[in-house]
Write an enzyme that holds these catalytic residues in place. Sequence first.
Site, PDB file in Angstrom:
ATOM      1  N   ARG A 185     -22.640   5.116  13.758  1.00 59.16           N
ATOM      2  CA  ARG A 185     -21.608   6.163  13.901  1.00 59.16           C
ATOM      3  C   ARG A 185     -20.383   5.675  14.677  1.00 59.16           C
ATOM      4  NH1 ARG A 185     -25.938   9.987  15.106  1.00 59.16           N
ATOM      5  NH2 ARG A 185     -26.631  10.848  13.113  1.00 59.16           N
TER       6      ARG A 185
ATOM      7  N   LYS B 213      -6.347   3.051  10.097  1.00 57.61           N
ATOM      8  CA  LYS B 213      -6.747   3.422   8.735  1.00 57.61           C
ATOM      9  C   LYS B 213      -7.692   2.349   8.217  1.00 57.61           C
ATOM     10  CE  LYS B 213      -3.001   6.256   6.934  1.00 57.61           C
ATOM     11  NZ  LYS B 213      -1.921   6.376   5.925  1.00 57.61           N
TER      12      LYS B 213
ATOM     13  N   GLU C  84       7.386  -4.732   4.507  1.00 57.85           N
ATOM     14  CA  GLU C  84       6.951  -3.682   5.447  1.00 57.85           C
ATOM     15  C   GLU C  84       7.809  -3.714   6.714  1.00 57.85           C
ATOM     16  OE1 GLU C  84       4.648  -1.338   4.771  1.00 57.85           O
ATOM     17  OE2 GLU C  84       3.395  -2.175   3.185  1.00 57.85           O
TER      18      GLU C  84
ATOM     19  N   LYS D 142       5.620   1.538  14.646  1.00 53.84           N
ATOM     20  CA  LYS D 142       4.364   2.066  14.104  1.00 53.84           C
ATOM     21  C   LYS D 142       3.549   2.748  15.201  1.00 53.84           C
ATOM     22  CE  LYS D 142       0.567   1.762  11.117  1.00 53.84           C
ATOM     23  NZ  LYS D 142      -0.045   1.206   9.950  1.00 53.84           N
TER      24      LYS D 142
ATOM     25  N   GLU E 165      -2.207  11.667  10.154  1.00 53.44           N
ATOM     26  CA  GLU E 165      -1.268  11.975   9.072  1.00 53.44           C
ATOM     27  C   GLU E 165      -1.342  13.443   8.654  1.00 53.44           C
ATOM     28  OE1 GLU E 165      -0.950   8.647   6.322  1.00 53.44           O
ATOM     29  OE2 GLU E 165      -0.192  10.007   4.788  1.00 53.44           O
TER      30      GLU E 165
ATOM     31  N   ARG F   3       3.469  10.612  10.280  1.00 57.49           N
ATOM     32  CA  ARG F   3       2.878   9.342   9.826  1.00 57.49           C
ATOM     33  C   ARG F   3       3.168   9.088   8.345  1.00 57.49           C
ATOM     34  NH1 ARG F   3      -2.726   6.334  11.599  1.00 57.49           N
ATOM     35  NH2 ARG F   3      -2.390   4.533  10.271  1.00 57.49           N
TER      36      ARG F   3
ATOM     37  N   ASN G 276       4.802   5.839   4.552  1.00 58.83           N
ATOM     38  CA  ASN G 276       4.541   5.653   3.120  1.00 58.83           C
ATOM     39  C   ASN G 276       5.834   5.477   2.321  1.00 58.83           C
ATOM     40  OD1 ASN G 276       1.796   5.939   3.562  1.00 58.83           O
ATOM     41  ND2 ASN G 276       1.883   8.164   3.360  1.00 58.83           N
TER      42      ASN G 276
ATOM     43  N   HIS H 291       5.935   3.708  -0.999  1.00 57.56           N
ATOM     44  CA  HIS H 291       4.554   3.492  -1.436  1.00 57.56           C
ATOM     45  C   HIS H 291       4.176   4.284  -2.688  1.00 57.56           C
ATOM     46  CE1 HIS H 291       4.225   1.319   2.286  1.00 57.56           C
ATOM     47  NE2 HIS H 291       2.945   1.073   2.100  1.00 57.56           N
TER      48      HIS H 291
ATOM     49  N   HIS I  78       2.896   2.262  -5.550  1.00 55.38           N
ATOM     50  CA  HIS I  78       1.507   2.404  -5.988  1.00 55.38           C
ATOM     51  C   HIS I  78       1.444   2.536  -7.513  1.00 55.38           C
ATOM     52  CE1 HIS I  78      -2.521   4.239  -6.331  1.00 55.38           C
ATOM     53  NE2 HIS I  78      -2.763   3.465  -5.298  1.00 55.38           N
TER      54      HIS I  78
ATOM     55  N   HIS J 164       1.100  -6.068  -3.173  1.00 57.58           N
ATOM     56  CA  HIS J 164       1.362  -4.759  -2.572  1.00 57.58           C
ATOM     57  C   HIS J 164       2.754  -4.718  -1.909  1.00 57.58           C
ATOM     58  CE1 HIS J 164       0.752  -0.995  -0.449  1.00 57.58           C
ATOM     59  NE2 HIS J 164       1.013  -1.607   0.693  1.00 57.58           N
TER      60      HIS J 164
HETATM   61  N1  GLY Z   1       0.071   1.898   6.248  1.00 57.41           N
HETATM   62  C1  GLY Z   1       0.441   3.225   6.494  1.00 57.41           C
HETATM   63  C2  GLY Z   1      -0.221   3.822   7.686  1.00 57.41           C
HETATM   64  O1  GLY Z   1      -0.837   3.107   8.449  1.00 57.41           O
HETATM   65  O2  GLY Z   1      -0.138   5.010   7.881  1.00 57.41           O
END
Ligand code: GLY
Length: 373
Positions: free
Chosen positions: A125, A147, A189, A231, A241, A246, A250, A253, A257, A271
């Site tokens: 966990r 993430k 990025e 960030k 998010e 947050r 994106n 993206h 995507h 990417h």
């Molecule tokens: N790569 C986007 C984020 O970490 O929210």
Amino acid sequence: MAVIPVALAGRSYDVMIERGCVLERFAESARPFFDGYGSRAIPFVADANTARFFREKIDAALSGEDRRAEWFVVEPGEGAKSWSVLEELTDWLLGLGVTRTEHVFALGGGVVGDLTGFACAVTKRGCGFVQIPTTLLAQVDSSVGGKTAINTRAGKNLIGAFHQPSAVLIDPLVLEQLPDREMRAGYAEVVKYGLLGDAEFFGWLEENGDKVLSREPEALAHAIATSIRAKAKIVAEDERETSGVRALLNLGHTFGHALEAETGFSDRLLHGEAVALGMVLAARYSERRGEMRIDDAARAARVIDDAGLPSEIAALGLNCNGAKLADHMRHDKKMEGDTLPFLLLKGIGKAYLARDVALDDIAEFLDEQLQAH
Ligand code: GLY
């Protein structure tokens, strides 16, 4: 050395950026995270390429401390973010007797970081992990913010968890071994942070992008630290998010995507390259809506083009129309009913989340872009 805190209630951690902190002084940098292992092996996850470059150095640094590493090495590429590799990895961690207070080391790019982070999120966990990102993309984006995910038949990153690392160790020196194409993909990025919220940084990149790409130490360190500060601030405000803050990360993206899906998530379009072109498309679409000045949209395209990244969708040679690309977007996990929240721009450094974007209009815009030039 720059130490950038990611401030999260109960889960705060530092991102350390220092030339040589992994390749030359690993034991010193990572020592606080060896606790608990005693004479047991410390688990490291890497892909075959990263292991080839770094394993010997890490092993030597640990043996100087009378410690040893045990390695779980995956095939390079997205294939490692799968249920089967996750199962093998969690079995391996349990076999090593990793406890919740111990730390697993993820050494590699986004794939290794995402896979290891998710394995650590679900092992007992939640056990600790330390990110050691070895690509520019992972250093400025995926290693920070918690993430973690694997891919499934239904799509990329659809099974995952928010699980913050205990530290991120960034050594800009490791980028010396990175192929130029991947360096450029990661640079997309970096540009993103300027474009979404920092016009001054964007201006600095217009002047100094070539120095970052050629890995001049001072320029590179500045680009990495500025990106991570941006960030960290966003993640601290909206870790999961949920508030829309947050989501700014994106930018580019959603278009990106769709382009990745159309090119089969393959080496045909990395990417970062998809995000680069996606940001140009977001700027041009914002201009088309009358929200961004034409010269600002042109600046966005120029910075991408100057970096040797794709700035024209027509140049990709895709065999599809706008509707097909828009259709890829319908499967986006952010889809809300018939609309998809879209990151658009009101200027350089002024990204915002638009909730009134119809996918039919996006399809029409993409048809125009596919026929342009
Ligand atoms: N790569 C986007 C984020 O970490 O929210």
